[in-house]
Design an enzyme around this catalytic site. Structure first.
Site, short mmCIF file in Angstrom:
data_model
loop_
_atom_site.label_atom_id
_atom_site.label_comp_id
_atom_site.label_asym_id
_atom_site.label_seq_id
_atom_site.Cartn_x
_atom_site.Cartn_y
_atom_site.Cartn_z
N LYS A 242 -38.68 41.26 133.51
CA LYS A 242 -39.81 42.21 133.70
C LYS A 242 -40.48 42.44 132.13
O LYS A 242 -41.62 42.60 132.08
CB LYS A 242 -39.56 43.67 134.25
CG LYS A 242 -39.44 43.42 135.71
CD LYS A 242 -39.46 44.85 136.33
CE LYS A 242 -39.50 45.01 137.91
NZ LYS A 242 -39.58 46.42 138.37
N ARG A 243 -39.70 42.35 131.13
CA ARG A 243 -40.06 42.86 130.03
C ARG A 243 -40.61 41.37 129.21
O ARG A 243 -41.49 41.42 128.62
CB ARG A 243 -38.84 43.42 129.10
CG ARG A 243 -38.95 44.72 129.30
CD ARG A 243 -38.00 45.42 128.64
NE ARG A 243 -36.44 45.23 128.99
CZ ARG A 243 -36.08 44.62 128.03
NH1 ARG A 243 -36.21 44.55 126.69
NH2 ARG A 243 -34.67 44.27 128.27
#
Ligand code: GLU
Length: 482
Positions: A242-243
């Site tokens: 996600k990052r």
């Protein structure tokens, strides 16, 4: 026989992940390939600490963008809280659940270091009543196996004894995901649970809850088929992060990917249509899609391939469509929807829609996303081009030939009988040849002086559209700068 009833059940805890988009799409395919198929959206918003209303809106708008039409819903899981509570109480009364007041620390002390994780069943037979610190746990069978019949993976066997007595209701009274999810799936008569691979481990617990509810309610709802879609991985073959990875569907919309291209690309993540062609009409994708043909192995989410595909879709648009659909990026004030953080570099009063209409075909061939357009055509609308200083230094400031060429171009362009691309081309070619330069070399300083950069749409067509006056002024301004 009625058709499949499928649901997409996202939790609104962040941006709309491309993996969620793929799950939604595969569910939607299953519903759409049967005239009686039903596609439901259920927002699983029961984890109050992680949900945000803006993420719920994000789900709705992303689904809308992708064109994933609903037959029922959208439902909010939280609206069904009373049914989740009664399901929990019924299961408790029927002996499937028991109260437990063990703290994590107590459990750790009892089990000692290095023990297998999970609950040890300490409260199973204690017959505790409800208290302020009691959670409800499921009494998992100690013998036998639970077989998840997965339409993608085949039968996946779980040894019951290895599934600990999981918490179903927290001591706060909050009903946890597994039971809320199953209660709603039974209520909605879901026939196929199609979701990401990360949920495979939940499936045996959910099957146990499903069957317990069937027995306790006397309402025999046929267990859904399961289909767990393969993981999406990045270039390093690691699970999309996600990052670190670009996983937000919203960002693709904002960059100007076409939803039809995005959908086509998503369809290839773990599945492929028949034949060699990867660009395939939506109706064909719907018709050919089969869960049984979905692969088990991780699928590479390849942004480069997606971008390439998007470029192909952009080029296949009619010019009018290209112009209309690029409006949010070039003339956001005239469009109902605006991408976030994507203001064009010009003001409304600087923009010329008619000119854009003439320029558009030059960029349609060259961009892979709509967001690439503004920087490519800014020199048409801004009073002064935005100079790429490094290029300017290279081909003009530090190159005497470049400056001579600009001077020669001013003289010849002033005298051109007709201001059109062919005449501009011929004049530049002749000038360059006199100086011993190939056309590519002689174009560079002109392009840089007029457009600000060394890359862009075809030069002579651009100069024609920009007009004699502006072109000559920019050539002179560039010469004055050195
Ligand atoms: N709410 C779950 C999630 O977002 C989905 C559960 C399911 O599809 O069964 O991961």
């Amino acid at each position: 026989m009625s058709g499949p009833r499928v649901r997409f059940a996202p939790s609104p805890t962040g941006y709309f992940h491309v993996g969620s988009a793929r799950s939604a799409l595969f569910n939607w395919f299953v519903a759409r390939q049967d005239p009686e198929g039903v596609f439901i959206l259920r927002v699983e918003d029961t984890d109050e600490s992680r949900n945000r209303e803006e993420w719920v809106e994000g789900i709705y708008s992303a689904m809308n963008w992708l064109g994933l039409t609903l037959d029922e819903g959208p439902f909010r899981q939280s609206d069904n809280a009373a049914a989740h509570d009664s399901a929990a109480q019924l299961l408790r009364r029927s002996g499937y659940l028991y109260y437990c007041d063990c703290t994590f620390a107590e459990l750790e002390t009892r089990k000692g270091p290095g023990a297998t994780p999970g609950y040890d069943g300490f409260c199973r037979e204690r017959g505790l009543e409800r208290g302020p610190t009691t959670a409800l746990r499921f009494r998992t069978p100690r013998e036998g196996v639970t077989i998840v019949r997965d339409l993608i993976r085949g039968d996946v066997e779980f040894v019951n004894n290895l599934i600990d007595d999981f918490v179903v209701v927290k001591s706060s009274g909050a009903v946890l995901y597994a039971l809320a999810n199953v209660t709603d799936d039974r209520h909605d008569r879901i026939t196929h649970v199609i979701r990401g691979e990360e949920h495979l481990a939940n499936a045996p617990k959910q099957m146990m809850l499903w069957e317990a509810l069937n027995a306790a309610t006397g309402d025999e709802v046929a267990l859904a088929f399961y289909a767990h879609l393969p993981l999406l991985v990045n270039e390093q073959r690691k699970k999309l992060s996600k990052r670190k990875d670009p996983v937000a569907t919203e960002s693709y919309r904002d960059q100007g990917y076409l939803p039809e291209a995005f959908v086509n690309y998503l369809a290839l993540l773990g599945w492929s249509p028949r034949g060699d062609e990867e660009i395939v009409a939506l109706s064909t994708l719907i018709e050919q899609f089969r869960l049984a043909d979905v692969s088990h192995s991780p699928a590479f989410f390849d942004v480069k391939k997606l971008t390439h595909m998007n470029g192909e879709y952009l080029r296949a648009l009619s010019l009018d469509e290209f112009i209309d659909r690029s409006a949010p990026w070039v003339a956001p004030w005239s469009s109902a929807w605006q991408p976030s953080d994507r203001e064009p570099p010009w003001r409304e009063d600087q923009f010329d829609q008619h000119l854009y209409g003439l320029v558009a075909h030059l960029v349609q061939e060259r961009v892979a996303t709509f967001a690439e357009i503004p920087s490519m055509v800014a020199f048409f609308f801004l009073d002064e081009p935005t100079l790429d200083e490094a290029s300017f230094a290279k081909v003009i400031v530090n190159d005497p030939l470049g400056r001579d060429l600009l001077r020669g171009a001013v003289q010849r362009f002033e005298r051109l009988a007709s201001w059109d691309a062919a005449s501009l081309h011929d004049a530049t070619l002749a000038l360059g040849e006199e100086m011993g330069l190939a056309l590519r070399k002689s174009q560079a300083p002109i392009r840089c002086a007029v457009t600000g950069s060394l890359v862009g749409p075809p030069l002579f067509e651009s100069l024609e559209l920009l007009g004699r006056e502006k072109t000559l002024r920019r050539l002179r301004v560039a010469l004055e700068r050195v």
